[in-house]
Scaffold this active site. Structure first.
Site, PDB file in Angstrom:
ATOM      1  CG  HIS A  49      41.593  71.604  -3.025  1.00  0.00           C
ATOM      2  ND1 HIS A  49      42.639  70.888  -3.772  1.00  0.00           N
ATOM      3  CD2 HIS A  49      40.555  71.868  -3.385  1.00  0.00           C
ATOM      4  CE1 HIS A  49      41.998  70.524  -4.550  1.00  0.00           C
ATOM      5  NE2 HIS A  49      40.422  70.942  -4.241  1.00  0.00           N
TER       6      HIS A  49
HETATM    7  C1  T46 Z   1      39.487  68.811  -6.747  1.00  0.00           C
HETATM    8  C2  T46 Z   1      39.282  67.406  -7.248  1.00  0.00           C
HETATM    9  C3  T46 Z   1      37.946  66.412  -6.996  1.00  0.00           C
HETATM   10  C4  T46 Z   1      43.648  73.116 -14.406  1.00  0.00           C
HETATM   11  O1  T46 Z   1      44.305  73.834 -15.019  1.00  0.00           O
HETATM   12  N1  T46 Z   1      42.771  73.525 -14.892  1.00  0.00           N
HETATM   13  C5  T46 Z   1      40.928  72.506 -13.659  1.00  0.00           C
HETATM   14  O2  T46 Z   1      40.229  72.316 -14.452  1.00  0.00           O
HETATM   15  C6  T46 Z   1      42.032  71.535 -12.838  1.00  0.00           C
HETATM   16  C7  T46 Z   1      41.032  71.024 -11.900  1.00  0.00           C
HETATM   17  C8  T46 Z   1      43.094  71.955 -12.278  1.00  0.00           C
HETATM   18  N2  T46 Z   1      44.425  72.181 -13.396  1.00  0.00           N
HETATM   19  C9  T46 Z   1      45.823  72.194 -12.791  1.00  0.00           C
HETATM   20  C10 T46 Z   1      45.814  73.487 -11.488  1.00  0.00           C
HETATM   21  C11 T46 Z   1      46.922  72.295 -11.430  1.00  0.00           C
HETATM   22  O3  T46 Z   1      48.142  72.323 -12.135  1.00  0.00           O
HETATM   23  O4  T46 Z   1      45.935  71.087 -13.265  1.00  0.00           O
HETATM   24  C12 T46 Z   1      46.778  70.967 -12.177  1.00  0.00           C
HETATM   25  C13 T46 Z   1      46.691  70.173 -10.579  1.00  0.00           C
HETATM   26  O5  T46 Z   1      45.115  69.835 -10.587  1.00  0.00           O
HETATM   27  P1  T46 Z   1      45.054  69.994  -8.715  1.00  0.00           P
HETATM   28  O6  T46 Z   1      46.376  70.414  -8.208  1.00  0.00           O
HETATM   29  O7  T46 Z   1      44.605  71.121  -8.032  1.00  0.00           O
HETATM   30  O8  T46 Z   1      44.403  68.806  -8.857  1.00  0.00           O
HETATM   31  P2  T46 Z   1      43.400  67.604  -7.966  1.00  0.00           P
HETATM   32  O9  T46 Z   1      43.419  66.249  -8.056  1.00  0.00           O
HETATM   33  O10 T46 Z   1      44.322  67.720  -6.039  1.00  0.00           O
HETATM   34  O11 T46 Z   1      42.076  68.403  -7.105  1.00  0.00           O
HETATM   35  C14 T46 Z   1      41.012  68.934  -8.264  1.00  0.00           C
HETATM   36  C15 T46 Z   1      40.554  69.714  -8.093  1.00  0.00           C
HETATM   37  O12 T46 Z   1      41.379  70.667  -8.803  1.00  0.00           O
HETATM   38  C16 T46 Z   1      39.720  69.971  -7.155  1.00  0.00           C
HETATM   39  O13 T46 Z   1      38.666  70.959  -7.545  1.00  0.00           O
HETATM   40  O14 T46 Z   1      37.827  68.735  -6.075  1.00  0.00           O
HETATM   41  O15 T46 Z   1      40.573  67.535  -7.951  1.00  0.00           O
END
Ligand code: T46
Length: 133
Positions: A49
């Site tokens: 993303h």
């Molecule tokens: C990025 C990379 C390096 C939350 O509830 N709060 C938060 O602050 C974050 C970051 C995530 N979440 C929840 C949303 C999803 O249900 O945690 C779950 C996993 O999140 P996501 O799929 O977005 O995680 P990554 O590892 O793909 O990405 C994250 C960050 O979202 C993103 O901004 O740059 O880490």
């Protein structure tokens, strides 16, 4: 500038090392959120993303992993394996991260609270974005 690697000041002595982070002292923005990620299978690909506004500083505090960054024009791979170094990514950069070592812990300082509306999760939509720098 797609990304910047920032070398943090290490407060080290014979007992070990310490890095302290705050706005203007290693971090180019005022952090409003911290989160960390661990326990990933080596081949899992996270991220996929971009963000509309969010800026982040990403630190591999233990182990190693690879970030693949894309500004809509080119892709670059950055290997993170140093807890005294931060990967600064501003908005509008597509990111994926993978190749996790078993002991990898990724800590992220973010410029804004969590907001799902700030995410661009569709690559075609990201590519079509009019505000690539
Ligand atoms: C990025 C990379 C390096 C939350 O509830 N709060 C938060 O602050 C974050 C970051 C995530 N979440 C929840 C949303 C999803 O249900 O945690 C779950 C996993 O999140 P996501 O799929 O977005 O995680 P990554 O590892 O793909 O990405 C994250 C960050 O979202 C993103 O901004 O740059 O880490």
């Amino acid at each position: 500038m797609m990304y910047k690697l920032i070398d943090f000041k290490i407060h080290g002595n014979h007992d070990g090392d310490l890095v302290a982070l705050e706005k203007g002292n290693g971090i180019p923005f005022d952090p409003k959120r911290v989160y960390y990620i661990w326990g990933n299978r080596p081949d899992v690909v996270r991220g996929k993303h971009a963000h509309k506004k969010l800026e982040q500083a990403i630190i591999c505090t233990s182990g190693s992993c690879d970030f693949i960054l894309d500004d809509g024009k080119e892709r670059k791979k950055v290997h993170l394996n140093n807890p005294a170094q931060g990967l600064y990514i501003k908005h509008n950069i597509w990111r994926e991260f993978t190749n996790f070592s078993k002991d990898c812990v990724v800590m992220v300082l973010a410029s804004e609270p969590y907001d799902e509306a700030d995410y661009i999760r569709d690559y075609d939509e990201f590519k079509k974005g009019e505000n690539h720098d």
